[in-house]
Design a protein around this motif. Structure first.
Motif, PDB file in Angstrom:
ATOM      1  N   LYS A   3      93.608  43.270 109.179  1.00 34.78           N
ATOM      2  CA  LYS A   3      94.384  43.079 107.950  1.00 34.78           C
ATOM      3  C   LYS A   3      93.738  43.814 106.782  1.00 34.78           C
ATOM      4  CE  LYS A   3      96.604  38.662 107.857  1.00 34.78           C
ATOM      5  NZ  LYS A   3      96.431  37.226 107.559  1.00 34.78           N
ATOM      6  N   LEU A   4      92.425  43.726 106.695  1.00 36.46           N
ATOM      7  CA  LEU A   4      91.682  44.392 105.621  1.00 36.46           C
ATOM      8  C   LEU A   4      91.902  45.898 105.680  1.00 36.46           C
ATOM      9  CD1 LEU A   4      89.517  44.573 103.371  1.00 36.46           C
ATOM     10  CD2 LEU A   4      87.810  44.602 105.197  1.00 36.46           C
ATOM     11  N   ASP A   9      94.452  50.883 103.750  1.00 30.53           N
ATOM     12  CA  ASP A   9      95.161  52.109 104.099  1.00 30.53           C
ATOM     13  C   ASP A   9      96.531  52.192 103.416  1.00 30.53           C
ATOM     14  OD1 ASP A   9      95.294  54.599 105.626  1.00 30.53           O
ATOM     15  OD2 ASP A   9      96.883  53.595 106.764  1.00 30.53           O
ATOM     16  N   GLU A  10      97.250  51.092 103.372  1.00 27.99           N
ATOM     17  CA  GLU A  10      98.586  51.085 102.771  1.00 27.99           C
ATOM     18  C   GLU A  10      98.562  51.173 101.249  1.00 27.99           C
ATOM     19  OE1 GLU A  10     100.312  47.495 104.310  1.00 27.99           O
ATOM     20  OE2 GLU A  10     100.882  48.447 106.204  1.00 27.99           O
ATOM     21  N   ASN A  11      97.409  50.920 100.641  1.00 29.59           N
ATOM     22  CA  ASN A  11      97.344  50.874  99.182  1.00 29.59           C
ATOM     23  C   ASN A  11      96.326  51.841  98.579  1.00 29.59           C
ATOM     24  OD1 ASN A  11      99.158  48.484  98.346  1.00 29.59           O
ATOM     25  ND2 ASN A  11      98.034  47.740 100.118  1.00 29.59           N
ATOM     26  N   LEU A  12      95.922  52.843  99.339  1.00 27.19           N
ATOM     27  CA  LEU A  12      94.924  53.787  98.839  1.00 27.19           C
ATOM     28  C   LEU A  12      95.343  54.470  97.543  1.00 27.19           C
ATOM     29  CD1 LEU A  12      93.576  55.580 102.025  1.00 27.19           C
ATOM     30  CD2 LEU A  12      92.387  53.969 100.564  1.00 27.19           C
ATOM     31  N   GLN A  13      96.610  54.740  97.380  1.00 28.67           N
ATOM     32  CA  GLN A  13      97.077  55.450  96.198  1.00 28.67           C
ATOM     33  C   GLN A  13      97.019  54.585  94.940  1.00 28.67           C
ATOM     34  OE1 GLN A  13      99.002  54.232  98.589  1.00 28.67           O
ATOM     35  NE2 GLN A  13     100.621  53.118  97.562  1.00 28.67           N
ATOM     36  N   LYS A  56      90.540  59.299 104.338  1.00 26.95           N
ATOM     37  CA  LYS A  56      91.977  59.577 104.350  1.00 26.95           C
ATOM     38  C   LYS A  56      92.238  60.953 103.740  1.00 26.95           C
ATOM     39  CE  LYS A  56      96.306  58.304 104.902  1.00 26.95           C
ATOM     40  NZ  LYS A  56      96.872  57.762 106.110  1.00 26.95           N
ATOM     41  N   GLY A  57      91.493  61.291 102.706  1.00 27.52           N
ATOM     42  CA  GLY A  57      91.622  62.616 102.097  1.00 27.52           C
ATOM     43  C   GLY A  57      91.280  63.727 103.075  1.00 27.52           C
TER      44      GLY A  57
END
Length: 110
Positions: A3-4, A9-13, A56-57
């Motif tokens: 979950k963490l 990952d879903e909120n990196l931006q 991710k970058g």
């Protein structure tokens, strides 16, 4: 733990992705979050998030043709200079050196 990682990952931006954001969305105390992340990564929470953003970058840079400003927007850095400093600290080279080295390796494999 899944979950963490998914939440990060879903909120990196999101610039507001920080300790408080994670605690609120995971329903965990700050102490609990710090202990969990420290046990798996030996990093403080902020550093763990920054590392996730940088990784991710790297993934985006190696799989998409994207300019630097768009990249930093997608991974949640506030400025190119901060991204550049963090990237060099994490990987030991600048972002442009990293891309050049990657391109050289690709050419050798072809």
């Amino acid at each position: 733990m899944d979950k963490l990682l998914k939440l990060i990952d879903e909120n990196l931006q999101r610039e507001e992705l920080d300790v408080d954001y994670l605690c609120k969305n995971l329903f965990i105390s700050r102490t609990g979050l710090y202990q969990k992340i420290k046990s798996i990564s030996d990093q403080p929470v902020g550093e763990f998030i920054r590392t996730a953003r940088l990784n991710k970058g790297v993934y985006i840079m190696t799989h998409e043709d994207i300019n630097l400003n768009e990249l930093i927007d997608r991974i949640g850095f506030q400025s190119v200079s901060y991204f550049s400093r963090a990237f060099k600290k994490e990987f030991g080279v600048t972002q442009s050196q990293f891309v050049q080295d990657l391109n050289k390796k690709k050419q050798l494999l072809e």
